[in-house]
Design a protein around this motif. Structure first.
Motif, mmCIF file in Angstrom:
data_model
loop_
_atom_site.group_PDB
_atom_site.id
_atom_site.type_symbol
_atom_site.label_atom_id
_atom_site.label_comp_id
_atom_site.label_asym_id
_atom_site.label_seq_id
_atom_site.Cartn_x
_atom_site.Cartn_y
_atom_site.Cartn_z
ATOM 1 N N TYR A 21 0.849 -1.191 0.000
ATOM 2 C CA TYR A 21 0.000 0.000 0.000
ATOM 3 C C TYR A 21 0.878 1.232 0.000
ATOM 4 C CZ TYR A 21 0.529 0.107 5.195
ATOM 5 O OH TYR A 21 0.999 0.132 6.477
ATOM 6 N N GLN A 22 0.281 2.338 -0.402
ATOM 7 C CA GLN A 22 1.004 3.606 -0.498
ATOM 8 C C GLN A 22 0.476 4.550 0.575
ATOM 9 O OE1 GLN A 22 0.413 5.686 -4.204
ATOM 10 N NE2 GLN A 22 1.818 7.354 -3.652
ATOM 11 N N SER A 23 1.363 5.328 1.156
ATOM 12 C CA SER A 23 0.917 6.292 2.158
ATOM 13 C C SER A 23 0.192 7.440 1.466
ATOM 14 C CB SER A 23 2.110 6.813 2.953
ATOM 15 O OG SER A 23 2.926 7.610 2.131
ATOM 16 N N PHE A 24 -0.676 8.122 2.232
ATOM 17 C CA PHE A 24 -1.444 9.239 1.650
ATOM 18 C C PHE A 24 -0.528 10.405 1.317
ATOM 19 C CE2 PHE A 24 -4.788 7.156 4.364
ATOM 20 C CZ PHE A 24 -5.501 6.632 3.299
ATOM 21 N N ASN A 25 0.529 10.576 2.103
ATOM 22 C CA ASN A 25 1.460 11.688 1.900
ATOM 23 C C ASN A 25 2.714 11.395 2.733
ATOM 24 O OD1 ASN A 25 0.918 12.461 4.666
ATOM 25 N ND2 ASN A 25 -1.009 13.298 3.898
ATOM 26 N N TRP A 26 3.666 12.339 2.737
ATOM 27 C CA TRP A 26 4.930 12.089 3.439
ATOM 28 C C TRP A 26 4.715 11.836 4.936
ATOM 29 C CZ3 TRP A 26 9.999 11.382 1.933
ATOM 30 C CH2 TRP A 26 10.955 11.403 2.954
ATOM 31 N N ALA A 27 3.965 12.724 5.595
ATOM 32 C CA ALA A 27 3.791 12.575 7.049
ATOM 33 C C ALA A 27 3.130 11.236 7.373
ATOM 34 C CB ALA A 27 2.967 13.733 7.613
ATOM 35 N N SER A 74 11.116 13.129 14.061
ATOM 36 C CA SER A 74 11.016 14.566 13.751
ATOM 37 C C SER A 74 11.920 14.920 12.581
ATOM 38 C CB SER A 74 11.447 15.413 14.960
ATOM 39 O OG SER A 74 10.542 15.208 16.020
ATOM 40 N N HIS A 75 13.110 14.316 12.587
ATOM 41 C CA HIS A 75 14.043 14.569 11.483
ATOM 42 C C HIS A 75 13.446 14.106 10.154
ATOM 43 C CE1 HIS A 75 17.726 15.253 9.392
ATOM 44 N NE2 HIS A 75 18.045 13.989 9.256
ATOM 45 N N TRP A 76 12.811 12.944 10.166
ATOM 46 C CA TRP A 76 12.133 12.459 8.955
ATOM 47 C C TRP A 76 11.058 13.455 8.500
ATOM 48 C CZ3 TRP A 76 11.427 8.370 5.423
ATOM 49 C CH2 TRP A 76 12.375 7.345 5.478
ATOM 50 N N LEU A 77 10.258 13.919 9.467
ATOM 51 C CA LEU A 77 9.180 14.862 9.110
ATOM 52 C C LEU A 77 9.778 16.140 8.533
ATOM 53 C CD1 LEU A 77 6.914 14.203 12.219
ATOM 54 C CD2 LEU A 77 6.290 13.704 9.830
ATOM 55 N N ASN A 78 10.859 16.640 9.137
ATOM 56 C CA ASN A 78 11.515 17.851 8.632
ATOM 57 C C ASN A 78 12.056 17.655 7.223
ATOM 58 O OD1 ASN A 78 11.015 19.102 11.040
ATOM 59 N ND2 ASN A 78 13.049 18.715 11.897
ATOM 60 N N MET A 79 12.630 16.491 6.985
ATOM 61 C CA MET A 79 13.172 16.223 5.643
ATOM 62 C C MET A 79 12.053 16.302 4.608
ATOM 63 S SD MET A 79 16.476 15.807 5.707
ATOM 64 C CE MET A 79 17.007 14.929 4.270
ATOM 65 N N GLY A 80 10.882 15.784 4.963
ATOM 66 C CA GLY A 80 9.747 15.827 4.041
ATOM 67 C C GLY A 80 9.358 17.254 3.713
ATOM 68 N N GLU A 81 9.388 18.122 4.750
ATOM 69 C CA GLU A 81 9.023 19.529 4.494
ATOM 70 C C GLU A 81 10.045 20.194 3.609
ATOM 71 O OE1 GLU A 81 7.825 21.604 8.010
ATOM 72 O OE2 GLU A 81 6.122 20.227 8.191
ATOM 73 N N LYS A 82 11.304 19.864 3.854
ATOM 74 C CA LYS A 82 12.375 20.437 3.057
ATOM 75 C C LYS A 82 12.268 19.989 1.595
ATOM 76 C CE LYS A 82 17.407 20.760 3.448
ATOM 77 N NZ LYS A 82 18.530 20.343 4.287
ATOM 78 N N LEU A 83 11.917 18.718 1.399
ATOM 79 C CA LEU A 83 11.869 18.169 0.036
ATOM 80 C C LEU A 83 10.610 18.608 -0.701
ATOM 81 C CD1 LEU A 83 13.128 14.605 0.964
ATOM 82 C CD2 LEU A 83 14.286 16.134 -0.637
ATOM 83 N N GLY A 84 9.541 18.852 0.054
ATOM 84 C CA GLY A 84 8.299 19.311 -0.568
ATOM 85 C C GLY A 84 7.856 18.383 -1.685
ATOM 86 N N GLU A 85 7.577 18.981 -2.844
ATOM 87 C CA GLU A 85 7.069 18.195 -3.974
ATOM 88 C C GLU A 85 8.057 17.159 -4.472
ATOM 89 O OE1 GLU A 85 5.677 20.631 -7.118
ATOM 90 O OE2 GLU A 85 3.761 20.998 -6.100
ATOM 91 N N ASN A 86 9.337 17.371 -4.176
ATOM 92 C CA ASN A 86 10.357 16.423 -4.627
ATOM 93 C C ASN A 86 10.477 15.199 -3.733
ATOM 94 O OD1 ASN A 86 11.527 17.662 -6.976
ATOM 95 N ND2 ASN A 86 12.314 19.253 -5.598
ATOM 96 N N ALA A 87 9.724 15.180 -2.642
ATOM 97 C CA ALA A 87 9.858 14.052 -1.713
ATOM 98 C C ALA A 87 9.479 12.746 -2.395
ATOM 99 C CB ALA A 87 8.968 14.280 -0.489
#
Ligand code: GTP
Ligand code: SPV
Ligand code: MN
Length: 594
Positions: free
Chosen positions: A417-423, A467-480
């Motif tokens: 299955y795929q997650s709905f989004n990064w978080a 938290s670091h994972w969540l921050n990385m997702g914000e940093k990557l944005g659409e490129n995540a």
């Protein structure tokens, strides 16, 4: 003879020598002459034996003590200054107290022995993502394994330069391999690892789990990158485009196998190929273009031998045909070659089992004996692998489209299955669970939470890691990268695996990369996006029809409600360190299941 003028390295090695008092110090330069001499020495001392040099050129065999065959998680410590920084999932001890306990064990431990000083680079020489380590050890076996697993020798000092202090200090002594005094200890704030009384794999090849995951995860948090227990593979599509995927599965749950998979016939005919970049560890960092890039910090494979055969993992088997070290497998005495459970159906009659007893292998196996230890391993150079990626040495790494989590779950988790989004993907990774395996000492087959397959490898508080994972997702944005979860290990009522796995996992990867390219629709379920059953390609599979796929994708709400309870209980250990976003995700999951 140091091969470096760097005063920080020289000073530290002097200190380690003053502590352990070896008779002799040998700086490993990485030259063929030096390695040849060490191999000869290890063969003449009996530390390793030479295998059949016609059938297995350059291959060696080694047996560890029966009490020393796997990582020892209960003796592995993260010694940060503050206990909270090690977190609830690590063993912690005050750094000073731990040193006071261990210093007497190291004092004079190398008397009568040689200390080998191993400079090495994790990652390609010259890569901005690479890092340098120096390991001192009294084991030639460690030197010979490190030669395969890392970029070893004076060339590693090129990355460090003459003045930098940014290298990881690894002190290892096998001492007398006493399990009661075995310690694998990390001082993340001091870039330091101390390992004593083991001579096995992940406990002593300090570049691997100790540095490239436990220390590096901490460095990555501080420096804006990630160190993950992930394979890296490239899927070449018929049009020549290559999509790179990382996948985190717990130890002995299929990373090496997935990294080297051979696509089923139908895919090969269409022109699909799979290329291996790494089979165990990925270091990931956003690149100048904003995408997430991965390198494999290692240079070889320390792979599980049992179960490896021509059909399950042809490429791994090929990788072990030369210049490989085998540890704790069985010997076929007829031709001095190796054997393990699952290599073929013919255990050698004239065998030596992994503990060293001569046995009739056929009878021994028929009585249920294991000729090879379940965690026996091969140490094989990456360049031996027929499907090694041409980007393997690329200092920039490869751009990652998808990240996949997975484990061994008999019932709960669906095939994919795929997650709905990064978080939500971070939530999925943080709440992973899997049955334990022989890769670590202790009970096998017990389901435990193993977030991101990093439970035994995260060098700091797992809450901060999320938290670091969540921050990385914000940093990557659409490129995540898109985040997925897979499970190859669902069983039927008789306990048999339903999904064929191995090369056929390509069918699931196919759906994953199609999702990354928005080429296929998905169905929304309470746990994430699932494939429509007909979108999993089953052409050429005899035992699998659409109903079986429906079963593999089914989400049992009652089981998942139990799962949510288990996650809540696990999360409660983290107190304030649990990111509120993950708690929100859990609440959302509970609502969707209600
Ligand atoms: P570490 O090196 O310990 O990190 O392990 P790993 O994750 O690389 O696991 P590996 O690929 O070596 O596989 C471990 C075991 O799982 C082997 O016995 C494999 O035969 C088995 N295995 C791997 N992939 C599959 C699969 O798709 N299906 C099934 N049923 N078993 C698999
Ligand atoms: C693992 O246990 O995940 C391994 C083997 O890859 S070891 O190097 O022993 O950690
Ligand atoms: Mn591993």
């Amino acid at each position: 003879m140091a091969g470096t003028k760097n005063p920080n390295v020289i000073k530290w090695v002097d200190e380690m020598a003053a502590l352990t008092k070896p008779d002799k110090i040998v700086w490993i330069d990485g030259s063929a002459e030096q390695l040849d001499a060490l191999r000869k020495e290890a063969i003449s001392s009996g530390e390793v034996t030479e295998l059949n040099q016609e059938k297995l050129p350059g291959c060696l065999y080694h047996r560890t003590l029966p009490n020393d065959v796997a990582r020892v998680e209960d003796r592995t410590f993260i010694c940060s200054k503050e206990k909270i920084d090690a977190g609830p999932t690590n063993n912690w001890s005050d750094p000073q107290e731990m040193k006071e306990k261990l210093l007497p064990l190291y004092d004079g431990v190398m008397k009568g022995r040689t200390m080998y000083v191993i400079p090495y680079s994790m990652g390609p020489i010259g890569s901005a993502l690479a890092k340098v380590g120096v390991e001192v050890t009294d084991s030639i076996y460690v030197v010979l394994n490190m030669e395969i697993m890392v970029r070893m020798g004076v060339k590693a000092f090129e990355n460090l330069g003459d003045t930098s202090d940014d290298f990881v200090r690894g002190l290892h002594s096998k001492a007398n391999v006493d399990p009661e005094n075995r310690y694998i200890v990390h001082f993340p704030e001091e870039n330091t690892i101390w390992s004593i009384n083991s001579a096995y794999g992940g406990n002593v090849l300090l570049g691997k789990k100790c540095f490239a995951l436990r220390i590096a995860s901490f460095q990555g948090k501080n420096e804006g990158w990630m160190a993950e227990h992930m394979l890296i593979l490239g899927i070449e599509k018929p049009n020549g485009e290559i999509k790179y995927v990382c996948a985190a599965f717990p130890s002995a749950c299929g990373k090496t196998n997935l990294a080297m998979l051979i696509p089923p016939e139908g895919y090969e005919a269409k022109g699909y190929k799979v290329w291996t970049v790494g089979d165990d560890i990925a270091w990931l960092k956003p690149g100048a273009d904003g995408k997430l890039y991965a390198i494999n910090p290692e240079n070889g494979f320390f792979g599980v031998a049992p179960g490896t055969n021509v059909k399950s993992n042809f490429n791994a088997l090929e990788s072990t045909k030369k210049n490989t070290i085998f540890t704790n497998v069985a010997i076929n005495n007829d031709d001095n070659t190796v054997w393990w459970e699952g290599l073929d159906k013919n255990p050698p009659e004239n065998a030596t089992e992994w503990k060293g007893a001569k046995v009739n292998g056929k009878e021994y196996a028929a009585e249920g004996g294991k000729l090879a230890h379940p965690n026996s391993r091969f140490t094989a150079p990456a360049k031996n692998c027929p499907c090694i990626s041409k980007e393997f040495d690329n200092p920039a790494g490869v751009p990652i489209s998808a990240m996949v989590f997975g484990g061994r779950r008999a019932k709960t988790a669906p095939l994919v299955y795929q997650s709905f989004n990064w978080a939500h993907g971070v939530f999925v990774g943080s709440s992973m669970a899997s049955e334990t395996t022989a890769a670590a000492a202790g009970a096998v087959g017990v389901v435990r939470r193993d977030p991101m397959a990093m439970l035994p490898f995260c060098g700091y508080n797992m809450g901060d890691y999320w938290s670091h994972w969540l921050n990385m997702g914000e940093k990557l944005g659409e490129n995540a990268p898109k985040i997925f979860n897979v499970n190859w290990f669902r069983t039927d009522d008789d306990g048999n695996f339903i999904w064929p796995g191995f090369g056929d996992n390509m069918r699931v990867l196919d759906w994953i990369i199609s999702r990354c390219d928005s080429e296929v629709e998905a169905v929304e379920t309470p746990i994430g996006f699932e494939p429509k059953p007909e979108d999993i390609n089953i052409d050429g599979l005899d035992d699998i029809n659409l109903d079986v796929i429906k079963g593999l994708l089914s989400v049992d709400k009652d089981l998942w409600k139990e799962e949510a309870k288990g996650i809540r209980e696990f999360y409660s250990k983290f107190g304030d360190k649990l990111p509120s976003k993950l708690n929100d995700e859990l609440i959302e999951l509970e609502k969707r299941l209600a």
